[in-house]
Design a protein around this motif. Structure first.
Motif, PDB file in Angstrom:
ATOM      1  N   LEU A 187       0.688  -1.324  -0.216  1.00  0.00           N
ATOM      2  CA  LEU A 187      -0.094  -0.028  -0.034  1.00  0.00           C
ATOM      3  C   LEU A 187       0.767   1.145  -0.011  1.00  0.00           C
ATOM      4  O   LEU A 187       1.898   1.083   0.632  1.00  0.00           O
ATOM      5  N   ASP A 188       0.213   2.018  -0.662  1.00  0.00           N
ATOM      6  CA  ASP A 188       0.871   3.631  -0.358  1.00  0.00           C
ATOM      7  C   ASP A 188       0.584   4.253   1.009  1.00  0.00           C
ATOM      8  O   ASP A 188      -0.057   3.702   1.842  1.00  0.00           O
ATOM      9  N   ARG A 189       1.234   5.289   1.172  1.00  0.00           N
ATOM     10  CA  ARG A 189       1.125   5.834   2.787  1.00  0.00           C
ATOM     11  C   ARG A 189      -0.285   6.199   3.266  1.00  0.00           C
ATOM     12  O   ARG A 189      -0.661   5.812   4.365  1.00  0.00           O
ATOM     13  N   GLU A 190      -0.913   6.632   2.176  1.00  0.00           N
ATOM     14  CA  GLU A 190      -2.281   7.164   2.383  1.00  0.00           C
ATOM     15  C   GLU A 190      -3.239   6.020   2.837  1.00  0.00           C
ATOM     16  O   GLU A 190      -3.991   5.810   3.673  1.00  0.00           O
ATOM     17  N   ALA A 191      -3.075   4.827   1.845  1.00  0.00           N
ATOM     18  CA  ALA A 191      -3.810   3.753   2.085  1.00  0.00           C
ATOM     19  C   ALA A 191      -3.337   3.003   3.458  1.00  0.00           C
ATOM     20  O   ALA A 191      -4.285   2.443   4.175  1.00  0.00           O
ATOM     21  N   TYR A 192      -2.234   2.862   3.803  1.00  0.00           N
ATOM     22  CA  TYR A 192      -1.488   2.385   4.810  1.00  0.00           C
ATOM     23  C   TYR A 192      -2.253   2.951   6.072  1.00  0.00           C
ATOM     24  O   TYR A 192      -2.258   2.386   7.090  1.00  0.00           O
ATOM     25  N   ARG A 193      -2.207   4.517   6.237  1.00  0.00           N
ATOM     26  CA  ARG A 193      -2.624   5.045   7.352  1.00  0.00           C
ATOM     27  C   ARG A 193      -4.100   4.937   7.620  1.00  0.00           C
ATOM     28  O   ARG A 193      -4.371   4.737   8.765  1.00  0.00           O
ATOM     29  N   ARG A 194      -4.907   4.550   6.546  1.00  0.00           N
ATOM     30  CA  ARG A 194      -6.158   4.296   6.644  1.00  0.00           C
ATOM     31  C   ARG A 194      -6.483   2.890   7.136  1.00  0.00           C
ATOM     32  O   ARG A 194      -7.369   2.743   7.963  1.00  0.00           O
ATOM     33  N   PHE A 195      -5.936   1.887   6.500  1.00  0.00           N
ATOM     34  CA  PHE A 195      -6.257   0.500   6.674  1.00  0.00           C
ATOM     35  C   PHE A 195      -5.431  -0.376   7.501  1.00  0.00           C
ATOM     36  O   PHE A 195      -5.842  -1.348   8.241  1.00  0.00           O
ATOM     37  N   VAL A 196      -4.219   0.020   7.581  1.00  0.00           N
ATOM     38  CA  VAL A 196      -3.177  -0.701   8.244  1.00  0.00           C
ATOM     39  C   VAL A 196      -2.979  -0.127   9.868  1.00  0.00           C
ATOM     40  O   VAL A 196      -3.103  -0.887  10.719  1.00  0.00           O
ATOM     41  N   LEU A 197      -2.452   1.050   9.826  1.00  0.00           N
ATOM     42  CA  LEU A 197      -2.003   1.818  11.101  1.00  0.00           C
ATOM     43  C   LEU A 197      -2.904   1.508  12.193  1.00  0.00           C
ATOM     44  O   LEU A 197      -2.623   0.911  13.284  1.00  0.00           O
ATOM     45  N   ALA A 222       9.952  -0.207   3.790  1.00  0.00           N
ATOM     46  CA  ALA A 222      10.713   0.949   3.970  1.00  0.00           C
ATOM     47  C   ALA A 222      10.331   2.219   3.870  1.00  0.00           C
ATOM     48  O   ALA A 222      10.626   3.158   4.395  1.00  0.00           O
ATOM     49  N   HIS A 223       9.059   2.426   2.873  1.00  0.00           N
ATOM     50  CA  HIS A 223       8.185   3.597   2.846  1.00  0.00           C
ATOM     51  C   HIS A 223       7.372   4.007   3.886  1.00  0.00           C
ATOM     52  O   HIS A 223       6.744   5.170   3.982  1.00  0.00           O
ATOM     53  N   SER A 237      10.454  -4.932  13.587  1.00  0.00           N
ATOM     54  CA  SER A 237      11.556  -6.127  12.900  1.00  0.00           C
ATOM     55  C   SER A 237      11.444  -5.418  11.398  1.00  0.00           C
ATOM     56  O   SER A 237      10.272  -5.318  10.774  1.00  0.00           O
ATOM     57  N   ILE A 238      12.612  -5.490  10.938  1.00  0.00           N
ATOM     58  CA  ILE A 238      12.839  -4.375  10.072  1.00  0.00           C
ATOM     59  C   ILE A 238      13.220  -5.588   8.609  1.00  0.00           C
ATOM     60  O   ILE A 238      13.856  -6.389   8.665  1.00  0.00           O
ATOM     61  N   ASP A 239      12.512  -5.308   7.586  1.00  0.00           N
ATOM     62  CA  ASP A 239      12.516  -5.934   6.175  1.00  0.00           C
ATOM     63  C   ASP A 239      13.980  -5.620   5.600  1.00  0.00           C
ATOM     64  O   ASP A 239      14.840  -4.820   6.052  1.00  0.00           O
ATOM     65  N   TRP A 240      14.686  -6.792   5.064  1.00  0.00           N
ATOM     66  CA  TRP A 240      16.033  -6.845   4.211  1.00  0.00           C
ATOM     67  C   TRP A 240      16.271  -5.503   3.524  1.00  0.00           C
ATOM     68  O   TRP A 240      17.399  -5.249   3.206  1.00  0.00           O
ATOM     69  N   ARG A 241      15.280  -5.121   2.925  1.00  0.00           N
ATOM     70  CA  ARG A 241      15.417  -4.019   1.937  1.00  0.00           C
ATOM     71  C   ARG A 241      15.612  -2.645   2.727  1.00  0.00           C
ATOM     72  O   ARG A 241      16.276  -1.620   2.217  1.00  0.00           O
ATOM     73  N   CYS A 242      15.272  -2.525   4.172  1.00  0.00           N
ATOM     74  CA  CYS A 242      15.678  -1.259   4.728  1.00  0.00           C
ATOM     75  C   CYS A 242      16.762  -0.999   5.189  1.00  0.00           C
ATOM     76  O   CYS A 242      17.610  -1.949   5.283  1.00  0.00           O
ATOM     77  N   GLU A 243      17.418   0.277   5.375  1.00  0.00           N
ATOM     78  CA  GLU A 243      18.762   0.352   5.799  1.00  0.00           C
ATOM     79  C   GLU A 243      18.527   0.501   7.324  1.00  0.00           C
ATOM     80  O   GLU A 243      17.500   1.298   7.945  1.00  0.00           O
ATOM     81  N   GLY A 245      20.422   1.708   9.632  1.00  0.00           N
ATOM     82  CA  GLY A 245      20.617   3.031  10.160  1.00  0.00           C
ATOM     83  C   GLY A 245      19.503   3.902  10.259  1.00  0.00           C
ATOM     84  O   GLY A 245      19.265   4.860  11.284  1.00  0.00           O
ATOM     85  N   GLU A 246      18.813   4.000   9.134  1.00  0.00           N
ATOM     86  CA  GLU A 246      17.736   4.937   8.781  1.00  0.00           C
ATOM     87  C   GLU A 246      16.765   4.685   9.843  1.00  0.00           C
ATOM     88  O   GLU A 246      15.877   5.298  10.427  1.00  0.00           O
ATOM     89  N   ALA A 247      16.526   3.081  10.075  1.00  0.00           N
ATOM     90  CA  ALA A 247      15.199   2.695  10.875  1.00  0.00           C
ATOM     91  C   ALA A 247      15.620   3.369  12.358  1.00  0.00           C
ATOM     92  O   ALA A 247      14.799   3.397  12.979  1.00  0.00           O
TER      93      ALA A 247
END
Ligand code: CP3
Length: 321
Positions: A187-197, A222-223, A237-243, A245-247
């Motif tokens: 999902l994009d951030r808008e849909a994630y905010r509405r349906f997942v968070l 990551a997004h 728990s951070i997915d392997w694509r994420c950095e 240090g950024e997390a």
């Protein structure tokens, strides 16, 4: 992360002659499968052998594994959603709690912590609507955009089920619980905010078991790392694509971190695995806390030698390189 499974010859032997769901219901075999990675590989925590779909069988959903979950009647209408029950987990899947109690007895003397887990509501809904795994989950995404209220109703029901299921796992002896949101990263951030968070926030708030931390995994997330921090989970728990240090920067003092070696990197030579393990640990140093892990589960073609090299490198982390 999935640590037992088909990459282990000893698992294939234990699993021979029974279906995957039968294996999840067989207390002796499930206890043995949970202990295999501890005894054979030396990992320092045990994760309950089960699947995110086990509690869903208690909701009145007919499903099978071929080898991933396949739902006999996909849930795509209000009637289908309203036909789902939110059962008492201890009555509908009693063997899960029996397995946890047995594992706590087995693990107490070895000082190995026991993790329980559940599928996050969005990921469960994705399979229930789609009917099986999919690359893009376009049927589920069509529901999200064309009938958002329907999807919200299904997510509320699954959130209710998940809270009760995780509470019961902690009561049966799980010392931490991990929520797996494998498909929320679609999902994009808008849909994630509405349906997942809201589902993560509700579970973190209502679980109300301060003695058992809640770990949140979002695959390909990551997004949405900052929105994972907002959830109130104790550890991300951070997915392997994420950095890493950024997390660590985004999580600050609000959450600890777990992860995040690419499971496919277990095919690398041992010194390359060690280099990557050290790089992850170094990047995680500013974090509130860090548990070294893979950034997704072991795949069936994972070389066992690579897993051993990963565990050995992790145990050498305190030593100079
Ligand atoms: O280490 C463990 O055994 C922990 C238990 C565990 C399993 N599945 C056992 C399993 C956990 C934590 C899971 C989580 C799970 N299951 C997720 C979320 C995490 C992730 O991987 O993203 C999801 C999406 C599922 C659904 C699922 N179950 C799929 C897609 C598959 C088939 C793919 C595959 O790799 O085999 C399964 C089957 C499954 N779950 C197996 C195991 C050990 C393999 C079953 C077998 O054929 O013996």
């Amino acid at each position: 992360m999935r640590q037992a499974g088909r990459y282990l010859p000893e698992y294939r032997k234990l699993r021979s002659g029974v279906s995957f769901l039968e294996m999840c219901r067989d207390v002796e075999r499930a206890v043995a499968a949970t202990l295999q990675p501890i005894d054979l590989l030396g990992v320092e925590a045990a994760i309950l052998f089960s699947d995110i779909f086990v509690p869903v069988t208690g909701m009145g959903v007919e499903l099978d594994f071929r080898p991933g979950p396949v739902v006999a009647h996909p849930v795509r209408s209000l009637d289908a959603i309203r036909a789902l029950r939110v059962p008492d987990p201890v009555e509908s899947v009693p063997y899960v709690f029996e397995i946890l109690r047995r594992l706590r007895e087995e693990l107490a003397s070895r000082e190995i912590p026991l993790l329980g887990f559940a599928g996050a509501p969005f990921t469960l809904a994705a399979y229930l609507v789609e009917g099986s795994g999919s690359k893009s989950f376009s049927v589920m995404k069509r529901m999200l955009y064309s009938e958002p209220r329907l999807l919200s109703e299904l997510l509320e029901l699954l959130t209710e089920m998940t809270v009760g299921y995780l509470r019961a796992q902690v009561d049966a002896g799980a010392e931490a619980v991990q929520l797996f949101d494998t498909w929320a990263g679609l999902l994009d951030r808008e849909a994630y905010r509405r349906f997942v968070l809201p589902t993560h926030e509700s579970i973190a708030k209502r679980l109300d078991r301060p003695e058992a931390p809640l770990v949140l995994y979002v695959n390909d997330g990551a997004h949405v790392l900052d929105l994972m921090v907002e959830s109130g989970a104790d550890m991300l728990s951070i997915d392997w694509r994420c950095e890493m240090g950024e997390a660590a920067r985004l999580a600050g003092r609000r959450a600890s971190l777990q992860g995040n070696l690419d499971p496919c990197a277990l095919a690398a030579p041992p010194d390359e695995i060690e280099r990557r393990v050290r790089a992850i640990a170094a990047a995680a140093r500013p974090a509130r806390g860090h548990v070294l892990n893979l950034g997704h589960g072991c795949l069936p073609d994972t070389p066992v030698e690579g897993v051993r090299a990963f565990v050995a490198a992790a145990k050498r982390l305190g030593e100079p390189s």
